[in-house]
Design a protein around this motif. Structure first.
Motif, PDB file in Angstrom:
ATOM      1  N   SER A   1      94.153   6.419 -25.840  1.00 54.19           N
ATOM      2  CA  SER A   1      95.490   6.026 -25.408  1.00 54.19           C
ATOM      3  C   SER A   1      95.764   6.661 -24.049  1.00 54.19           C
ATOM      4  O   SER A   1      95.418   7.820 -23.811  1.00 54.19           O
ATOM      5  N   SER A   2      96.370   5.905 -23.161  1.00 52.06           N
ATOM      6  CA  SER A   2      96.758   6.473 -21.875  1.00 52.06           C
ATOM      7  C   SER A   2      98.143   7.095 -22.008  1.00 52.06           C
ATOM      8  O   SER A   2      98.887   6.802 -22.951  1.00 52.06           O
ATOM      9  N   LEU A   3      98.492   7.962 -21.061  1.00 52.52           N
ATOM     10  CA  LEU A   3      99.812   8.587 -21.109  1.00 52.52           C
ATOM     11  C   LEU A   3     100.922   7.559 -21.080  1.00 52.52           C
ATOM     12  O   LEU A   3     101.981   7.743 -21.683  1.00 52.52           O
TER      13      LEU A   3
ATOM     14  N   ILE B   1      95.933  13.207 -22.023  1.00 52.74           N
ATOM     15  CA  ILE B   1      96.024  14.069 -20.834  1.00 52.74           C
ATOM     16  C   ILE B   1      94.639  14.307 -20.243  1.00 52.74           C
ATOM     17  O   ILE B   1      94.443  14.248 -19.022  1.00 52.74           O
ATOM     18  N   LEU B   2      93.651  14.575 -21.119  1.00 54.68           N
ATOM     19  CA  LEU B   2      92.284  14.775 -20.636  1.00 54.68           C
ATOM     20  C   LEU B   2      91.768  13.538 -19.915  1.00 54.68           C
ATOM     21  O   LEU B   2      91.089  13.643 -18.878  1.00 54.68           O
ATOM     22  N   ASP B   3      92.080  12.364 -20.467  1.00 57.03           N
ATOM     23  CA  ASP B   3      91.646  11.120 -19.836  1.00 57.03           C
ATOM     24  C   ASP B   3      92.277  10.964 -18.459  1.00 57.03           C
ATOM     25  O   ASP B   3      91.637  10.475 -17.522  1.00 57.03           O
ATOM     26  N   GLU B   4      93.519  11.390 -18.324  1.00 61.01           N
ATOM     27  CA  GLU B   4      94.211  11.323 -17.033  1.00 61.01           C
ATOM     28  C   GLU B   4      93.572  12.282 -16.026  1.00 61.01           C
ATOM     29  O   GLU B   4      93.487  11.985 -14.829  1.00 61.01           O
TER      30      GLU B   4
ATOM     31  N   MET C   1      86.909  12.761 -30.747  1.00 61.53           N
ATOM     32  CA  MET C   1      86.586  11.600 -29.917  1.00 61.53           C
ATOM     33  C   MET C   1      85.735  12.050 -28.742  1.00 61.53           C
ATOM     34  O   MET C   1      86.094  12.989 -28.035  1.00 61.53           O
ATOM     35  N   LYS C   2      84.604  11.404 -28.554  1.00 59.90           N
ATOM     36  CA  LYS C   2      83.710  11.764 -27.453  1.00 59.90           C
ATOM     37  C   LYS C   2      84.124  11.003 -26.201  1.00 59.90           C
ATOM     38  O   LYS C   2      84.332   9.796 -26.232  1.00 59.90           O
ATOM     39  N   ILE C   3      84.224  11.761 -25.081  1.00 64.67           N
ATOM     40  CA  ILE C   3      84.698  11.186 -23.822  1.00 64.67           C
ATOM     41  C   ILE C   3      83.642  11.402 -22.750  1.00 64.67           C
ATOM     42  O   ILE C   3      83.220  12.544 -22.495  1.00 64.67           O
ATOM     43  N   ASN C   4      83.207  10.328 -22.125  1.00 65.69           N
ATOM     44  CA  ASN C   4      82.239  10.428 -21.034  1.00 65.69           C
ATOM     45  C   ASN C   4      82.823  11.230 -19.879  1.00 65.69           C
ATOM     46  O   ASN C   4      83.977  11.035 -19.492  1.00 65.69           O
TER      47      ASN C   4
END
Length: 420
Positions: free
Chosen positions: A122-124, A165-168, A185-188
């Motif tokens: 999910s994005s912020l 937040i990490l994705d941002e 959840m694994k994030i590249n």
């Protein structure tokens, strides 16, 4: 209630069908509760446990054994708790199942946590933050160092917010390292560490090693003890942005909790940059919700909390596309940017009441109740849901006494819901 032909249907098929149906219904957990006469199967959807089926006593042990085999557990051990996991492809999705057993008086209780590893982050912008709160979060995460905490009870979406937040922040120019238990959840592009306490790889040990890995951003899955809290705070004042979660009710109780963890006040005041407190309310189904008039009591709550005259809100009805008028969940949040006044108050050990006035006074921070009531006005959730998830006594903010006076003597049965 789902009925199975237990006498003729293979136990493997029964277990598979329960799991597959739970996933398709959007459940987050499956509970297998042994009783003296049978086995109750319940599923949690949108935070609420619902009855799914009843398993007769003659098949109970076989069904629980099948689940333990799937999760790679010791089927001969029923006296001690066990943890296991299994990955299943369901409807072209990779579903991670975290299985936990607990010995109780009538046998072993098993809970299966359902995690969709193929689901998108999910994005912020999609978290349901108000414009004001979104701006505060973006300002907080733009800082080069400091600690940002996401707080709330278990199952209130803290991990979803932290991952957003990490994705941002995920950028080739940043070295982001996380320490989690488990990695949900694994994030590249992000270096994620799975805690393994059985071999000594706990949060504190991992954090010390992370600080030697030249990180820009550190994410700690949860601050659980004094040592982790102190290391996290020290990391944040030495040039790192630290994200973490904490089990507290609101921003005020978060500050108290950290000081209880023996974090030095002068360090906490210097390090703390933002606190995001949140709850999850069931979301009204847009297909069947209907408008109704507000009660005199509800009008007084809206007036005291928001200084608004609200004459109508929405209520749940129920249709074929929802469960009792609700479908999905929406977050209600309280975002505090810790300014110099609040930092000084923490360092100088000011009273709880003075810190409360600094947090909620002069419209610095919209409380959880404020945000929840605004979402009620917008038809996203119901008044009853907001009261269900918010502790009115601790979350009313500066107008707590005024509200008590406003509703004193009001002859309305809804008052009992607040336990005032």
């Amino acid at each position: 209630m789902k009925e199975y032909e237990y006498a003729t249907m293979p136990i493997v098929d029964v277990v598979n069908d329960i799991i597959i149906n739970a996933v398709r219904l959007g459940a987050s957990d499956i509970h297998f509760d042994p009783t003296e006469t049978d086995l109750l199967v319940r599923i949690r959807i949108d935070g609420e446990l619902l009855m799914y089926t009843t398993v007769p006593v003659f098949i109970k042990k076989n069904l629980l054994t099948r689940i333990k085999i799937l999760a790679g557990m010791n089927i001969t051990e029923s006296r001690l708790p066990q943890d296991g996991a299994v990955k299943m492809p369901i409807d072209n999705r990779d579903i991670d199942l975290r299985v936990s057993t607990l010995p109780i008086v009538y046998g072993e209780k098993i809970v299966i946590r359902i995690l969709d590893s193929s689901s998108k982050l999910s994005s912020l912008n999609n978290l349901g933050l108000s414009k004001e709160n979104l701006e505060k979060v973006m300002k907080a995460i733009s800082k080069p160092n400091g600690i940002i905490l996401v707080t709330g009870a278990t199952g209130t979406g803290k991990s979803t917010t932290v991952y957003a937040i990490l994705d941002e922040l995920n950028d080739i120019k940043r070295n982001i390292i996380t320490v989690e238990d488990p990695v949900e959840m694994k994030i590249n592009g992000i270096n994620q560490v799975q805690v393994m306490s059985e071999i000594g790889l706990d949060f504190a040990t991992t954090l010390r090693s992370i600080l030697r890995q030249d990180p820009d951003v550190i994410m700690i899955g949860e601050i659980r003890d004094d040592e982790t809290a102190r290391i996290a705070v020290r990391a944040s004042i030495t040039g790192h942005l630290v994200l973490s979660t904490l089990h507290t009710n609101n921003t005020l109780s978060t500050i108290e909790r950290l000081t209880d963890m023996n974090v030095e006040r002068y360090l906490l005041g210097s390090a703390l940059e933002a606190i995001i407190s949140q709850r999850l309310c069931k979301k009204l189904c847009p297909k069947c919700r209907v408008e109704r008039e507000t009660t005199p009591y509800e009008k007084k709550v809206f007036k005291e909390a928001l200084n608004m005259d609200i004459n109508s809100i929405y209520k749940p009805v129920g249709c074929s596309e929802c469960i009792n008028g609700y479908k999905g969940r929406v977050a209600i949040e309280e975002v505090l940017l810790v300014d110099k006044q609040i930092k000084d108050a923490i360092v100088n050990n000011m009273s709880k009441e003075k810190i409360r006035n600094l947090i909620y006074g002069n419209d610095n921070t919209s409380s959880l109740l404020d945000d929840g009531l605004i979402k009620v006005i917008n038809g996203l959730t119901s008044f009853e849901e907001v009261l269900r998830v918010i502790d009115i006594e601790s979350d009313l903010g500066t107008y707590e006494l005024n509200l008590k006076k406003a509703i004193k003597g009001e002859e309305n049965q809804d008052i009992d819901m607040l336990d005032i």
